[in-house]
Design a protein around this motif. Structure first.
Motif, short mmCIF file in Angstrom:
data_model
loop_
_atom_site.label_atom_id
_atom_site.label_comp_id
_atom_site.label_asym_id
_atom_site.label_seq_id
_atom_site.Cartn_x
_atom_site.Cartn_y
_atom_site.Cartn_z
N TYR A 180 0.79 -1.45 -0.02
CA TYR A 180 0.15 -0.21 0.14
C TYR A 180 0.89 1.26 0.11
O TYR A 180 0.55 2.02 -0.94
N ASP A 181 1.94 1.34 0.90
CA ASP A 181 2.72 2.55 1.16
C ASP A 181 3.25 2.75 -0.32
O ASP A 181 3.53 3.95 -0.75
N GLN A 182 3.80 1.75 -1.13
CA GLN A 182 4.55 2.19 -2.29
C GLN A 182 3.99 2.34 -3.46
O GLN A 182 3.62 3.29 -4.25
N ASP A 183 2.86 1.12 -3.54
CA ASP A 183 1.90 1.26 -4.89
C ASP A 183 0.73 1.93 -4.80
O ASP A 183 0.35 2.36 -5.81
N PHE A 184 0.47 2.58 -3.82
CA PHE A 184 -0.58 3.72 -3.77
C PHE A 184 -0.30 4.94 -3.30
O PHE A 184 -0.16 6.00 -4.01
N ALA A 185 0.20 5.02 -2.04
CA ALA A 185 0.60 6.15 -1.14
C ALA A 185 1.68 7.02 -1.83
O ALA A 185 1.63 8.20 -2.28
N ALA A 186 2.86 6.31 -2.15
CA ALA A 186 4.05 6.77 -2.90
C ALA A 186 3.57 7.35 -4.39
O ALA A 186 3.76 8.38 -4.81
N ASP A 187 3.24 6.25 -4.93
CA ASP A 187 3.08 6.61 -6.48
C ASP A 187 2.03 7.28 -6.94
O ASP A 187 1.99 8.08 -7.77
N GLN A 188 1.04 7.50 -6.14
CA GLN A 188 -0.29 8.44 -6.29
C GLN A 188 -0.06 9.89 -5.56
O GLN A 188 -1.01 10.60 -5.46
N ASP A 189 1.12 10.12 -4.89
CA ASP A 189 1.54 11.40 -4.24
C ASP A 189 -0.01 11.76 -3.13
O ASP A 189 -0.36 12.58 -3.40
N LEU A 221 -2.63 -3.08 10.38
CA LEU A 221 -2.13 -2.57 11.60
C LEU A 221 -0.94 -3.16 11.84
O LEU A 221 0.14 -2.45 12.20
N ALA A 222 -0.58 -4.26 11.28
CA ALA A 222 0.78 -4.97 11.38
C ALA A 222 1.70 -4.08 10.55
O ALA A 222 2.82 -3.83 11.29
N GLU A 223 1.44 -3.49 9.33
CA GLU A 223 2.33 -2.57 8.84
C GLU A 223 2.25 -1.16 9.56
O GLU A 223 3.48 -0.71 9.56
N ALA A 224 1.38 -0.93 10.09
CA ALA A 224 1.55 0.30 11.07
C ALA A 224 2.17 0.36 12.13
O ALA A 224 3.18 1.39 12.56
N LEU A 225 2.49 -0.79 12.63
CA LEU A 225 3.37 -1.14 13.83
C LEU A 225 4.87 -0.93 13.52
O LEU A 225 5.58 -0.53 14.19
N ARG A 226 5.07 -1.39 12.13
CA ARG A 226 6.66 -1.32 11.71
C ARG A 226 6.94 0.08 11.78
O ARG A 226 8.19 0.48 11.85
N LYS A 227 6.10 1.18 11.70
CA LYS A 227 6.52 2.60 11.59
C LYS A 227 6.95 3.07 12.94
O LYS A 227 7.23 4.20 13.14
N ASP A 228 6.58 2.29 13.85
CA ASP A 228 6.84 2.86 15.32
C ASP A 228 6.13 4.10 15.90
O ASP A 228 7.13 4.76 16.36
N ALA A 229 5.04 4.44 15.15
CA ALA A 229 4.48 5.67 15.43
C ALA A 229 3.40 5.46 16.34
O ALA A 229 2.75 6.37 16.99
N PRO A 239 -3.38 12.32 24.25
CA PRO A 239 -3.25 11.20 23.67
C PRO A 239 -4.29 11.02 22.32
O PRO A 239 -5.38 11.63 22.73
N VAL A 240 -3.91 10.45 21.37
CA VAL A 240 -4.75 10.60 19.86
C VAL A 240 -5.14 9.40 19.81
O VAL A 240 -4.36 8.28 19.58
N LEU A 241 -6.40 9.20 19.17
CA LEU A 241 -7.03 7.87 18.54
C LEU A 241 -6.87 8.04 17.00
O LEU A 241 -7.51 9.04 16.55
N ASP A 242 -6.19 7.50 16.39
CA ASP A 242 -6.21 7.45 14.79
C ASP A 242 -6.98 6.26 14.36
O ASP A 242 -6.97 5.13 14.37
N ALA A 243 -8.42 6.87 14.02
CA ALA A 243 -9.29 5.70 13.41
C ALA A 243 -9.29 5.49 11.98
O ALA A 243 -9.36 6.47 11.12
N GLY A 244 -9.30 4.13 11.56
CA GLY A 244 -9.16 3.81 10.31
C GLY A 244 -7.56 4.04 10.02
O GLY A 244 -7.41 4.44 8.81
N ALA A 245 -6.92 3.60 10.81
CA ALA A 245 -5.38 4.04 10.67
C ALA A 245 -4.60 3.48 9.46
O ALA A 245 -3.77 4.07 9.08
N GLY A 246 -5.23 2.30 9.09
CA GLY A 246 -4.45 1.76 7.90
C GLY A 246 -2.99 1.50 8.08
O GLY A 246 -2.48 0.69 8.95
N THR A 247 -2.21 1.74 7.30
CA THR A 247 -0.65 1.40 7.43
C THR A 247 -0.01 2.47 8.43
O THR A 247 1.09 2.41 8.37
#
Length: 211
Positions: free
Chosen positions: A31-40, A92-100, A59-67
């Protein structure tokens, strides 16, 4: 034969939670590369900036957080801690990789969010309220987990705002004094490198406070 990568048109065509889970399980890793990056894809960063500019804090809740693109943007703005919730375990597994994120919470927003009432001083959502996804029926669940005075920054696809019932829903919340200070800045979802049928789409960022 190579499996075709899912895309925006596939996402817009979905109508059930199980459809969402299946699509995002296939899409999460690219998702991050093929959509988010490629489609700006600018919307997650713009939603985070709108939240910060309004005075939002953790503290903030990110609802529908995706990656985790919006959570990553919040962290870069110094807004922490942030928790993520999404219907897709793979996303969510991809989101965890960002350590955010402090925590990730698997949840269908239509069924509520399993955290105590008033847990958050802010709620953000980027890219969740759009064609084929969720409508304003989940707003009560988001308001439940927000503390009084909490800032919200919820992106809503501009073409979906009236049709999806958001205008009426926010009007009811304002009249019922559940929220205050609603503004709706309109921003481009994609940058100049985007291509395709949706490259000129815009979103309204619903900025408001819980009373």
């Amino acid at each position: 034969m190579k499996k075709q990568t899912p895309g925006l048109s596939d996402a817009y065509a979905l109508s059930t939670p199980e459809d969402l889970r299946r699509l995002y399980a296939d899409w999460a890793g690219t998702y991050d590369q093929d959509f988010a990056a490629d489609q700006d894809y600018l919307l997650p960063g713009l939603t985070a900036k709108a939240f910060a500019a309004a005075g939002g804090a953790g503290p903030v809740l990110d609802a529908g957080a995706g990656t985790g693109l919006c959570g990553e943007a919040l962290r870069e703005l110094g807004i922490e801690p942030v928790d993520a919730t999404d219907i897709s375990v793979a996303m969510l597994a991809e989101a965890l990789r960002k350590d955010a994120y402090r925590e990730v919470i698997e949840a269908n927003l239509l069924e509520g969010i399993p955290v105590p009432r008033g847990s958050y001083r802010g709620v953000v959502s980027s890219g969740t309220f759009t064609h084929g996804h969720l409508g304003p029926e989940v707003l009560p669940a988001l308001l439940r987990v927000a503390a009084p005075g909490a800032w919200f920054a919820l992106s809503v696809n501009a073409k979906f705002y009236e049709k999806g019932g958001f205008a009426d829903a926010f009007d009811r919340l304002l009249r019922g004094q559940w929220i205050k200070g609603l503004t709706l800045p309109e921003l481009r979802i994609y940058g100049p490198r985007s291509t395709g049928a949706h490259k000129d789409d815009t979103a309204l960022i619903a900025l408001f406070q819980k009373v």
